[in-house]
Enzyme design. Sequence first.
Site, PDB file in Angstrom:
ATOM      1  CB  SER A 195      33.040  47.820  35.174  1.00  0.00           C
ATOM      2  OG  SER A 195      34.254  47.326  34.701  1.00  0.00           O
ATOM      3  CG  ASP A 252      38.119  48.027  41.896  1.00  0.00           C
ATOM      4  OD1 ASP A 252      39.033  47.495  41.250  1.00  0.00           O
ATOM      5  OD2 ASP A 252      37.124  48.537  41.327  1.00  0.00           O
ATOM      6  CG  HIS A 275      35.710  45.859  39.392  1.00  0.00           C
ATOM      7  ND1 HIS A 275      36.107  47.148  39.136  1.00  0.00           N
ATOM      8  CD2 HIS A 275      35.047  45.450  38.267  1.00  0.00           C
ATOM      9  CE1 HIS A 275      35.719  47.512  37.923  1.00  0.00           C
ATOM     10  NE2 HIS A 275      35.066  46.497  37.379  1.00  0.00           N
TER      11      HIS A 275
END
Length: 421
Positions: free
Chosen positions: A202, A366, A400
């Site tokens: 991320s 995601d 995610h």
Amino acid sequence: MELLPVVLLLVTLFFVGAPSLLAQDVASGLNPVVLVPGNTCGQLDAQVTDEYKPQAPGCGIPKQGRGWFRLWENFTALQEDPSLLPCYADQLRLVYDPVAGDYRNVPGVKTRVVSFGTTRSFRFNDPARKNVCMEGLVEALEGVGYIEGSNLFGAPYDFRYAPAAPGLSSEVFSDFSSSFRLLVERASEMNGNKPVILVTHSMGGLFTMVFLDRSPLAWRRRYVKHLVMLCLGVGGSPLNMWPLALETLSPPSLPGTVLTYGNRSFASMFSLLPSPKVYGDTPLVITQAKNYSADNMAEYLVAVGLSEEQVALYRTRALPVTLNLRAPLVPMTSINGIGVPTIDRLVFWDGNFTAAKPELVNGDGDGQINLQTVLALERLIGDDPDQPYFKSILIPNTTHKGMISDEFAVKRVVSEILGAN
């Protein structure tokens, strides 16, 4: 034929508790790995001085003492004393110092990142966050021979700050970059001068891409074996426009407070907003009176109540970083989840951004990162003739956080790390 039982025995011994010498032998054949976690995954300690003037009553020195205490994230302390929540939220705030041209802690609050150089900062005492901050990936890497402090390291960062445009002050990011560079060099030297594999998740990918871009090319080629970037494109996400419209969250929680009230003061709140380079004038927030796109993001920020100073900081500090992301010029693998409903547009039809949950128009991704921004990354990397190697992997039905917690996804990630060796 006689060797097979011996090999199987050695592998079995390693995984059920082999002698440390065997583990070291296995580890010695691996390139060192440095993990860079996602947003809110770096734990922070704080210390409060007499200079601190809390906005929330009862949050001064008598509440938490004069020593260092865990500011983010302290699940146990909040369970024992929920009244600490407004204190923690207040002490997490940042202020912008126009004289220094940089963000600072609230006067009287000192902070430090916990356990830089190790993965211990990714392990939280809140069970709900076990699968959010790379703990599962750490355990999987240890299962294939990586050893904490030997060839496995972590580079947590203060997620409230962010890289600024070149030429502007960003002291905290500069300090992180210096520490990150030394960590990579030390990891290499500890492992026979093997180059390092960087693995990011991320927002850690954004920090790492900027760090690499600002590092000499000769250094990158000497010390970086491969970049494995999980769950990040280069165009931001419309999802990140929603928290900026919220001023309060009910019921309150520390993560919720950080993502709403606290986030408005953070330098990083602008870092993953949709990029005009990717989204252009596509409507991302829709109201009866006006639509807002990446091209007119500044107007949206004004509409949700940000100050002129904050809008100016977006334009001058954050936006240039987003617009000028470049290929890292090291071998790279990008792994992203798809097949999960992911916000493409927010509809606040009556124009009231704080009254109710908007209508959500979903696309692919995601759950947080859109496929559109992943494809933009592929174009960015693929168009650079100096990029030595690039592979993009899309894992269906992977969220995610599932990328670093779901068994199938983690196995694929570990496989790519081993392949990079």
